[in-house]
Scaffold this motif. Structure first.
Motif, PDB file in Angstrom:
ATOM      1  N   LYS A   1      -3.064   7.457  -7.893  1.00 11.81           N
ATOM      2  CA  LYS A   1      -2.563   6.826  -6.672  1.00 11.81           C
ATOM      3  C   LYS A   1      -2.775   7.727  -5.462  1.00 11.81           C
ATOM      4  O   LYS A   1      -3.160   7.265  -4.383  1.00 11.81           O
ATOM      5  N   ILE A   2      -2.514   9.024  -5.642  1.00  7.83           N
ATOM      6  CA  ILE A   2      -2.736   9.956  -4.538  1.00  7.83           C
ATOM      7  C   ILE A   2      -4.216  10.058  -4.231  1.00  7.83           C
ATOM      8  O   ILE A   2      -4.631  10.025  -3.061  1.00  7.83           O
ATOM      9  N   LEU A   3      -5.050  10.169  -5.265  1.00  9.62           N
ATOM     10  CA  LEU A   3      -6.497  10.243  -5.047  1.00  9.62           C
ATOM     11  C   LEU A   3      -6.996   9.021  -4.290  1.00  9.62           C
ATOM     12  O   LEU A   3      -7.789   9.144  -3.347  1.00  9.62           O
ATOM     13  N   ASN A   4      -6.535   7.842  -4.669  1.00  9.13           N
ATOM     14  CA  ASN A   4      -6.969   6.623  -4.001  1.00  9.13           C
ATOM     15  C   ASN A   4      -6.597   6.659  -2.520  1.00  9.13           C
ATOM     16  O   ASN A   4      -7.396   6.290  -1.650  1.00  9.13           O
TER      17      ASN A   4
ATOM     18  N   MET B   1       0.844  -1.196   0.000  1.00 11.82           N
ATOM     19  CA  MET B   1       0.000   0.000   0.000  1.00 11.82           C
ATOM     20  C   MET B   1       0.881   1.249   0.000  1.00 11.82           C
ATOM     21  O   MET B   1       1.873   1.330   0.719  1.00 11.82           O
ATOM     22  N   ASN B   2       0.531   2.230  -0.840  1.00  9.67           N
ATOM     23  CA  ASN B   2       1.284   3.469  -0.909  1.00  9.67           C
ATOM     24  C   ASN B   2       1.088   4.293   0.361  1.00  9.67           C
ATOM     25  O   ASN B   2      -0.013   4.392   0.892  1.00  9.67           O
ATOM     26  N   LYS B   3       2.193   4.861   0.835  1.00  7.40           N
ATOM     27  CA  LYS B   3       2.131   5.839   1.907  1.00  7.40           C
ATOM     28  C   LYS B   3       2.872   7.081   1.437  1.00  7.40           C
ATOM     29  O   LYS B   3       3.926   6.988   0.816  1.00  7.40           O
ATOM     30  N   PHE B   4       2.311   8.247   1.752  1.00 10.45           N
ATOM     31  CA  PHE B   4       2.880   9.502   1.289  1.00 10.45           C
ATOM     32  C   PHE B   4       3.240  10.369   2.489  1.00 10.45           C
ATOM     33  O   PHE B   4       2.738  10.185   3.594  1.00 10.45           O
ATOM     34  N   LYS B   5       4.106  11.332   2.248  1.00  7.89           N
ATOM     35  CA  LYS B   5       4.469  12.304   3.283  1.00  7.89           C
ATOM     36  C   LYS B   5       3.377  13.376   3.296  1.00  7.89           C
ATOM     37  O   LYS B   5       3.238  14.145   2.352  1.00  7.89           O
ATOM     38  N   LEU B   6       2.609  13.412   4.379  1.00  6.00           N
ATOM     39  CA  LEU B   6       1.497  14.340   4.483  1.00  6.00           C
ATOM     40  C   LEU B   6       1.870  15.551   5.336  1.00  6.00           C
ATOM     41  O   LEU B   6       2.751  15.470   6.191  1.00  6.00           O
TER      42      LEU B   6
END
Length: 244
Positions: free
Chosen positions: A27-30, A1-6
């Motif tokens: 991917k970001i929207l999901n 699962m993608n994780k992003f720096k928020l």
């Protein structure tokens, strides 16, 4: 699962803005929608609304006084420690569009500007599968990503004072449909006869962020027939379930 720096920041006394990297990306929207749905399911007693956009969510709490720092710390923990988020079922909606020149006010100009025939523009516009990123500007106005680069066209320098309901337009890198008559500066290339917003329904707009849209070309006669069915409430939009 993608994780992003928020990034997390105070938006008001009772709301927090959570932002992902500033890109228009499926991917970001999901990830945005998965986190939004997780919070709505697990924090429904404290949160009264979550509004999502391309790469952010605005969380509004129902308390008169909110400890913003504590809530930000809680949000960070929930996102960073997550194992999995429940995927919301998504749909592909098939939307009839008539590209007849009686509707398509800017189609000839687009054809000349892009050096493409009108049938080629219709093909490129209707073959694409568009992602609904969010709903805004007008109630039921779907912001769609996925327009073919060959059809990118800047908004008109002089917006029109009146755009017909159902007008299908191109504005920059996006395409969309005006759910009601309004002023507008997008390049109009067709018209859809269906209703995109009905405040009398429990779900006023049939589509949600994360769903997909595909345009189905119809001729003028079919457009008028569908329009009659819509007025008589006998038209059902064709759709199918898709993977999230």
């Amino acid at each position: 699962m993608n994780k992003f720096k928020l990034t997390y920041s105070r938006f008001s006394e009772t709301s927090i803005l959570v932002e992902w990297p500033p890109y228009i990306s499926p991917k970001i929207l999901n990830d945005v929608l998965l986190f939004k749905n997780y919070l709505l399911k697990n924090d429904s007693e404290s949160i009264i609304q979550i509004t999502s956009a391309y790469c952010s969510i605005l969380i509004t709490y129902g308390f008169n006084s909110v400890d913003i720092d504590a809530q930000i710390a809680s949000l960070k923990s929930k996102y960073d420690s997550r194992q999995d988020f429940e995927i919301r079922p998504q749909k592909l909606w098939k939307i009839p569009v008539c590209y007849d020149l009686s509707f398509a006010l800017d189609l000839k100009e687009l054809s000349l500007e892009k050096n493409l025939s009108i049938p080629e523009i219709v093909r490129l516009h209707s073959e694409a599968i568009y992602k609904v990123y969010f709903i805004g500007f007008l109630p039921g106005f779907l912001y769609l990503g996925g327009l073919d680069k060959g059809l990118f066209m800047p908004r008109r320098k002089s917006p029109r004072q009146h755009i017909e309901m159902g007008a299908v337009g191109i504005g920059g890198e996006q395409t969309g449909i005006y759910p009601m008559a309004s002023p507008g500066g997008w390049n109009i290339i067709g018209n859809s006869p269906i209703a995109f917003f009905n405040p009398k329904l429990e779900q006023p707009c049939f589509a949600k962020a994360g769903d997909c849209i595909q345009f189905v070309p119809v001729d003028f006669k079919t457009h008028q027939e569908i329009s009659s069915h819509v007025k008589n409430k006998t038209y059902k939009i064709e759709s199918e379930a898709i993977d999230g």
